[in-house]
Design a protein around this motif. Structure first.
Motif, PDB file in Angstrom:
ATOM      1  N   LEU A 217       0.900  -1.331   0.082  1.00 18.31           N
ATOM      2  CA  LEU A 217      -0.032  -0.030   0.025  1.00 18.31           C
ATOM      3  C   LEU A 217       0.909   1.236  -0.062  1.00 18.31           C
ATOM      4  O   LEU A 217       0.691   2.269  -0.685  1.00 18.31           O
ATOM      5  CB  LEU A 217      -0.887   0.049   1.071  1.00 18.31           C
ATOM      6  N   ALA A 220       1.869   2.102  -3.544  1.00 23.55           N
ATOM      7  CA  ALA A 220       0.781   2.537  -4.287  1.00 23.55           C
ATOM      8  C   ALA A 220       0.483   4.020  -3.897  1.00 23.55           C
ATOM      9  O   ALA A 220       0.514   4.753  -4.885  1.00 23.55           O
ATOM     10  CB  ALA A 220      -0.493   1.568  -3.905  1.00 23.55           C
ATOM     11  N   VAL A 234      -7.482   1.959 -10.309  1.00 24.93           N
ATOM     12  CA  VAL A 234      -7.424   1.065  -9.524  1.00 24.93           C
ATOM     13  C   VAL A 234      -6.475  -0.312  -9.975  1.00 24.93           C
ATOM     14  O   VAL A 234      -5.573  -0.846  -9.454  1.00 24.93           O
ATOM     15  CB  VAL A 234      -8.805   0.595  -9.046  1.00 24.93           C
ATOM     16  N   LEU A 237      -2.536   0.667 -10.213  1.00 28.38           N
ATOM     17  CA  LEU A 237      -1.964   0.508  -8.871  1.00 28.38           C
ATOM     18  C   LEU A 237      -1.825  -1.079  -8.249  1.00 28.38           C
ATOM     19  O   LEU A 237      -0.848  -1.450  -7.611  1.00 28.38           O
ATOM     20  CB  LEU A 237      -2.594   1.236  -7.965  1.00 28.38           C
ATOM     21  N   LEU A 248      -6.419  -4.658  -3.141  1.00 26.25           N
ATOM     22  CA  LEU A 248      -6.016  -3.105  -2.889  1.00 26.25           C
ATOM     23  C   LEU A 248      -6.970  -2.440  -2.207  1.00 26.25           C
ATOM     24  O   LEU A 248      -6.827  -1.662  -1.607  1.00 26.25           O
ATOM     25  CB  LEU A 248      -5.494  -2.741  -4.171  1.00 26.25           C
ATOM     26  N   THR A 249      -8.119  -2.414  -2.902  1.00 29.98           N
ATOM     27  CA  THR A 249      -9.401  -1.410  -2.453  1.00 29.98           C
ATOM     28  C   THR A 249      -9.557  -2.099  -0.836  1.00 29.98           C
ATOM     29  O   THR A 249      -9.588  -0.962   0.059  1.00 29.98           O
ATOM     30  CB  THR A 249     -10.620  -1.927  -3.047  1.00 29.98           C
ATOM     31  N   PHE A 252      -6.843   0.028   1.087  1.00 27.53           N
ATOM     32  CA  PHE A 252      -7.124   1.312   1.092  1.00 27.53           C
ATOM     33  C   PHE A 252      -8.156   1.784   2.247  1.00 27.53           C
ATOM     34  O   PHE A 252      -7.855   2.739   2.920  1.00 27.53           O
ATOM     35  CB  PHE A 252      -7.464   1.710  -0.275  1.00 27.53           C
ATOM     36  N   PRO A 260      -9.254   3.542  -3.402  1.00 32.63           N
ATOM     37  CA  PRO A 260      -8.085   3.986  -4.284  1.00 32.63           C
ATOM     38  C   PRO A 260      -8.300   5.045  -5.123  1.00 32.63           C
ATOM     39  O   PRO A 260      -7.566   6.047  -5.233  1.00 32.63           O
ATOM     40  CB  PRO A 260      -7.871   2.677  -5.005  1.00 32.63           C
TER      41      PRO A 260
END
Length: 320
Positions: A217, A220, A234, A237, A248-249, A252, A260
Motif C-alpha cells: 500500500l 501505491a 485501481v 496500482l 488493494l481496495t 485502502f 483507491p
C-alpha cells in the motif's frame, strides 16, 4: 476619515503568542495605510497572562471592554490548554459576554473550542487546527466542522485553522473593512500572501493520511503522490504492487478509510491547487494534475472546495 474600529483580543494563561500577535500585526499595519483599528487585550481578571513562549502579555480585565460599549471585532485566541484541560467557567462566561457585545467574532486555532463551549458555534460552519477537527466535531456535533479549511465565515462568526492562518483571517477582515488595495499593501509589508483563500487546504496530500503499514500500500500511495498526473487507476496500482483490485481496495479502506479512486482524486486536487497557486492556467492544471479536461477539474474542484478553479486562480493572481 476612516471609521475607528475597536478590536478586542480575549486571552488567558497558556494562550499561544502568535494567535494574538499575528492578527494584531495585520490590524496594526493596516493603520499605516489609512485604517483606524484600536487594539486592546483582555483576560477574565486582567493582569499579566503567561503565553506559550514564556513571555507575559499585559491585559486588562474583560469588564473594561464591556464598559466601553459595543465591540467591533472580538478575536478569541487559542492555546493547547483549551483542548487538553477543562476550560474555566469564568473564561467561557467572559467569551459569551464579550461576543454578545460584538458585531463580529473571530477565533484563531483552538480558540474555536472556547467559542464552542460558549455556544457561539451552534448550527454554524467552523474549523480549527487539523489536529483537533475530529475532536471538535465529536464533542460538538451541533457544529458543522470543516476539517480542511484555513478559515470559515458563517454570518458574523469567523473561525480559522492553526496559528498562521490567523493572519489570513485578519487580512480577510481588513479586506472586508477597507478593500483589496489596502489589504494588499498590508500583505506586502508583512511579506505574506494578500489573502489565501479560506477554502485552501490546511495541509498537503502527503500529510493528510498516516503512513501505510503495509509495504504494498505504501508503494501505491508513493506512486500517486510522487506523480499525480500519471495514468493512475485501481487496476494500474494493483498491478504495481502485484495484488488484485479487490485486495488493494480492502487495504485502502482498512488503513486510509477511502477507496483507491478517492485517494487518487484527493491527491490530484491538492496538486491542482498547487499548480493554480503557481500561476498555471486551468487547462494546464487539468492536464498536469491528471484530470484530463477542464470540466473534470471544475466538477471535482467545485464539489470539494466550494468554488471554481478559475475563481480560485483569480484570487491568487490578485494576491501575487
Amino acid at each position: 476619515m476612516a471609521h475607528s474600529h475597536n478590536v478586542v483580543f480575549l486571552t488567558f494563561p497558556g494562550v499561544k503568542m502568535l494567535d494574538v500577535t499575528g492578527p494584531a500585526e495585520v490590524f496594526s499595519d493596516a493603520n499605516l495605510h489609512g485604517a483606524q483599528y484600536s487594539l486592546s487585550y483582555v483576560s477574565p481578571s486582567g493582569g499579566n497572562v503567561l503565553t506559550t513562549v514564556g513571555t507575559p502579555l499585559v491585559t486588562e480585565a474583560a469588564s473594561s471592554a464591556l464598559k466601553s460599549g459595543p465591540i467591533d471585532t472580538l478575536v478569541v485566541a487559542g492555546g493547547e490548554c483549551l483542548v487538553d484541560e477543562p476550560i474555566p467557567e469564568n473564561l467561557i462566561a467572559t467569551a459569551r459576554e464579550l461576543a454578545d457585545r460584538s458585531h463580529r467574532v473571530a477565533s484563531v486555532c483552538t480558540g474555536a473550542f472556547l467559542l464552542a463551549k460558549a455556544g457561539l458555534l451552534d448550527g454554524r460552519r467552523a474549523t480549527t487546527h487539523w489536529l483537533h477537527t475530529d475532536r471538535l466535531s465529536r464533542e460538538h456535533p451541533e457544529i458543522n466542522v470543516l476539517p480542511d479549511a484555513l478559515y470559515t465565515q458563517d454570518g458574523p462568526v469567523f473561525t480559522s485553522a492553526g496559528v498562521s492562518s490567523g493572519i489570513d483571517l485578519a487580512l480577510a477582515l481588513v479586506n472586508a473593512d477597507h478593500g483589496e488595495a489596502l489589504a494588499r499593501n498590508v500583505s506586502r509589508g508583512l511579506v505574506v500572501y494578500m489573502q489565501r483563500a479560506g477554502g485552501q487546504s490546511q495541509f498537503s496530500a502527503a500529510l493528510r493520511w498516516p503512513s501505510p503499514a503495509t509495504p504494498g500500500l505504501q508503494r501505491a500511495v508513493d506512486a500517486v503522490t510522487s506523480d499525480p498526473g500519471a495514468e493512475h487507476s485501481v487496476g494500474s496500482l494493483a498491478a504495481l504492487v502485484n495484488v488484485s483490485e479487490r485486495h488493494l481496495t480492502r487495504l485502502f479502506r482498512a488503513e486510509l478509510n477511502l477507496t483507491p479512486s478517492k485517494f487518487i482524486e484527493h491527491v490530484r486536487l491538492d496538486s491542482a491547487k498547487a499548480l493554480l497557486d503557481a500561476g498555471h492556467t486551468v487547462t494546464e492544471t487539468a492536464r498536469l494534475a491528471g484530470f484530463g479536461s477542464d470540466e473534470n477539474l471544475r466538477r471535482s474542484f467545485t464539489l470539494r472546495y466550494g468554488l471554481a478553479p478559475s475563481y480560485y486562480r483569480g484570487r491568487f493572481n490578485t494576491a501575487r
